[in-house]
Write a protein that holds these residues in place. Structure first.
Motif, mmCIF file in Angstrom:
data_model
loop_
_atom_site.group_PDB
_atom_site.id
_atom_site.type_symbol
_atom_site.label_atom_id
_atom_site.label_comp_id
_atom_site.label_asym_id
_atom_site.label_seq_id
_atom_site.Cartn_x
_atom_site.Cartn_y
_atom_site.Cartn_z
ATOM 1 N N LEU A 1 0.182 6.204 -10.777
ATOM 2 C CA LEU A 1 0.054 5.292 -9.641
ATOM 3 C C LEU A 1 -1.299 4.590 -9.640
ATOM 4 O O LEU A 1 -1.397 3.418 -9.265
ATOM 5 C CB LEU A 1 0.269 6.059 -8.342
ATOM 6 C CG LEU A 1 1.733 6.414 -8.071
ATOM 7 C CD1 LEU A 1 1.843 7.526 -7.031
ATOM 8 C CD2 LEU A 1 2.510 5.190 -7.622
ATOM 9 N N VAL B 1 -7.858 1.379 -5.491
ATOM 10 C CA VAL B 1 -7.624 2.794 -5.201
ATOM 11 C C VAL B 1 -8.759 3.287 -4.314
ATOM 12 O O VAL B 1 -9.928 3.023 -4.582
ATOM 13 C CB VAL B 1 -7.565 3.648 -6.482
ATOM 14 C CG1 VAL B 1 -7.488 5.131 -6.150
ATOM 15 C CG2 VAL B 1 -6.375 3.238 -7.337
ATOM 16 N N SER C 1 -2.408 -1.299 -3.457
ATOM 17 C CA SER C 1 -3.453 -0.297 -3.232
ATOM 18 C C SER C 1 -2.814 1.080 -3.125
ATOM 19 O O SER C 1 -1.646 1.216 -2.755
ATOM 20 C CB SER C 1 -4.269 -0.609 -1.979
ATOM 21 O OG SER C 1 -3.451 -0.708 -0.825
ATOM 22 N N TYR C 2 -3.611 2.103 -3.431
ATOM 23 C CA TYR C 2 -3.111 3.477 -3.486
ATOM 24 C C TYR C 2 -4.191 4.417 -2.988
ATOM 25 O O TYR C 2 -5.366 4.293 -3.352
ATOM 26 C CB TYR C 2 -2.719 3.825 -4.925
ATOM 27 C CG TYR C 2 -2.374 5.271 -5.170
ATOM 28 C CD1 TYR C 2 -1.410 5.936 -4.409
ATOM 29 C CD2 TYR C 2 -3.001 5.988 -6.193
ATOM 30 C CE1 TYR C 2 -1.093 7.264 -4.655
ATOM 31 C CE2 TYR C 2 -2.691 7.312 -6.452
ATOM 32 C CZ TYR C 2 -1.737 7.951 -5.677
ATOM 33 O OH TYR C 2 -1.429 9.261 -5.919
ATOM 34 N N SER D 1 -2.106 0.251 -9.827
ATOM 35 C CA SER D 1 -2.745 -0.294 -8.629
ATOM 36 C C SER D 1 -3.893 -1.238 -8.967
ATOM 37 O O SER D 1 -4.514 -1.147 -10.026
ATOM 38 C CB SER D 1 -3.268 0.852 -7.756
ATOM 39 O OG SER D 1 -2.218 1.718 -7.366
ATOM 40 N N VAL E 1 6.618 0.392 -5.994
ATOM 41 C CA VAL E 1 5.374 -0.059 -6.613
ATOM 42 C C VAL E 1 5.677 -0.839 -7.895
ATOM 43 O O VAL E 1 5.133 -1.926 -8.136
ATOM 44 C CB VAL E 1 4.454 1.136 -6.891
ATOM 45 C CG1 VAL E 1 3.247 0.717 -7.730
ATOM 46 C CG2 VAL E 1 3.985 1.767 -5.583
ATOM 47 N N HIS F 1 0.847 -1.195 0.000
ATOM 48 C CA HIS F 1 0.000 0.000 0.000
ATOM 49 C C HIS F 1 0.878 1.238 0.000
ATOM 50 O O HIS F 1 1.854 1.330 0.756
ATOM 51 C CB HIS F 1 -0.919 0.042 1.226
ATOM 52 C CG HIS F 1 -1.669 1.340 1.326
ATOM 53 N ND1 HIS F 1 -2.694 1.658 0.461
ATOM 54 C CD2 HIS F 1 -1.513 2.411 2.151
ATOM 55 C CE1 HIS F 1 -3.167 2.862 0.769
ATOM 56 N NE2 HIS F 1 -2.448 3.343 1.773
ATOM 57 N N ALA F 2 0.537 2.221 -0.827
ATOM 58 C CA ALA F 2 1.277 3.479 -0.899
ATOM 59 C C ALA F 2 0.299 4.633 -1.011
ATOM 60 O O ALA F 2 -0.877 4.456 -1.358
ATOM 61 C CB ALA F 2 2.226 3.466 -2.099
ATOM 62 N N GLY F 3 0.801 5.836 -0.721
ATOM 63 C CA GLY F 3 -0.061 6.990 -0.917
ATOM 64 C C GLY F 3 0.383 8.233 -0.205
ATOM 65 O O GLY F 3 1.469 8.303 0.383
ATOM 66 N N ALA G 1 3.941 9.737 -1.984
ATOM 67 C CA ALA G 1 3.849 9.307 -3.372
ATOM 68 C C ALA G 1 4.107 10.425 -4.367
ATOM 69 O O ALA G 1 4.321 10.160 -5.553
ATOM 70 C CB ALA G 1 2.468 8.705 -3.637
#
Length: 338
Positions: free
Chosen positions: A196, A203, A173-174, A200, A163, A144-146, A150
């Protein structure tokens, strides 16, 4: 309406049909992004709490019983120590080299009469170069990133590398969780966000994010367009109006769970952790993401998808019912009576 054509995720291979089946153990989740001190100004004075959207998401996942690892950067200072202790108490594992030379970043929140927060930031974001080696050394079934991490350089390039380098059998997931005060104009940020999104599987995005990113356009239409051209699932959160899940073939709305709101700090992060948790336990993430593909292959949502969305709404509601970014434990969530 703008043609929301997403950059194709050509630099990330498609999953192999021979991807291994789940082993029965709890999947390990790697969350990448900022951890910072949330400084809250109230009539009673100033208080500091651990925060940062990705850190809050990792904490929420750990409290819900998942193996949560956090790739972040903290200072060797009082705020950094506070955050490390806070995360460790609930079982979040920090990746190596998380502590750097710069001071721990801060976000100062001011609440309006309805408990909504606005922020000012003192933040520098970077990520240790050694973090990019984690994907090859450890087995994470979901990434998971965000948020700030990011998009804010110099660390954003390493987030993108993580990613892109995720195993083909892992899901991603983002959550954009945009902070306009730290960003360029929407037209400059839009391609980076869409890149991104395209990489993914899931989202989560707020209506406020989309209102800023696509001024004057309908948030539901944008979320639906993202789902048609990129991830398997896009969930649009709308505060007290609940959330709308979009996928290529359909849409499902979930109501906000009713609670007496203390404030909304960390509500979106709690929704994200509840959503990932529900999708993991429903067999829709990890192990080649074929569960998610199957759950979004028809117009009607699968029971597992509906259950995950409801878990996300309940997790967010319980966080709103108390002050600060304080997501619920698994036991608290189980006891919550809608």
């Amino acid at each position: 309406m703008t043609d929301h054509t997403l950059l194709p995720p050509a630099d990330r291979a498609a999953p192999s049909p021979a991807a291994p089946a789940p082993t029965g153990r709890a999947p390990a989740v790697l969350v990448v992004g900022e951890a910072l001190a949330d400084v809250l100004d109230t009539p009673d004075g100033r208080r500091a709490h651990p925060g940062g959207s990705p850190a809050n998401t990792a904490l929420g996942l750990a409290r819900l019983g998942h193996q949560a690892h956090l790739a972040t950067r903290l200072g060797d200072d009082a705020y950094g120590s506070m955050i490390r202790d806070h995360l460790a108490r609930d079982g979040v594992t920090l990746t190596p080299d998380a502590v750097g030379d710069r001071p721990t970043s801060t976000a100062t929140a001011v609440l309006d009469d309805e408990g909504r927060a606005t922020y000012t930031f003192d933040i520098f974001w970077d990520l240790s170069p050694t973090v990019t080696e984690l994907i090859g050394e450890q087995s994470f079934e979901h990434l998971h990133a965000g948020s700030v991490a990011a998009l804010l350089e110099p660390g954003a390039a390493r987030v993108l590398a993580l990613v892109r380098g995720a195993p083909t059998a892992a899901t991603i997931s983002y959550d954009p969780n945009l902070r306009p005060a730290l960003l360029a104009a929407p037209g400059r940020e839009r391609p980076r966000v869409e890149r991104l999104v395209a990489l993914s599987d899931v989202v989560k995005v707020s209506d406020e994010d989309l209102d800023w990113l696509y001024p004057g356009e309908d948030a539901q239409e944008i979320a639906a367009a993202w789902a048609r051209r990129g991830p398997a699932l896009v969930v649009l959160t709308r505060g007290t109006l609940g959330a709308s899940a979009h996928w290529r073939h359909g849409r499902h709305d979930v109501a906000a769970a009713p609670v007496e709101v203390a404030d909304t700090i960390g509500a979106g992060d709690a929704f994200m952790s509840g959503l990932i948790s529900g999708l993991l336990e429903g067999g829709l993430l990890g192990a080649g993401r074929f569960g998610l593909v199957g759950a979004t292959s028809t117009e009607q949502p699968s029971p597992a998808l509906v259950a995950a969305l409801e878990r996300a709404a309940r997790t967010a509601a319980l966080t709103c019912a108390r002050h600060g970014a304080d997501p619920p434990t698994r036991a608290e969530l189980a006891a919550f009576d809608l």
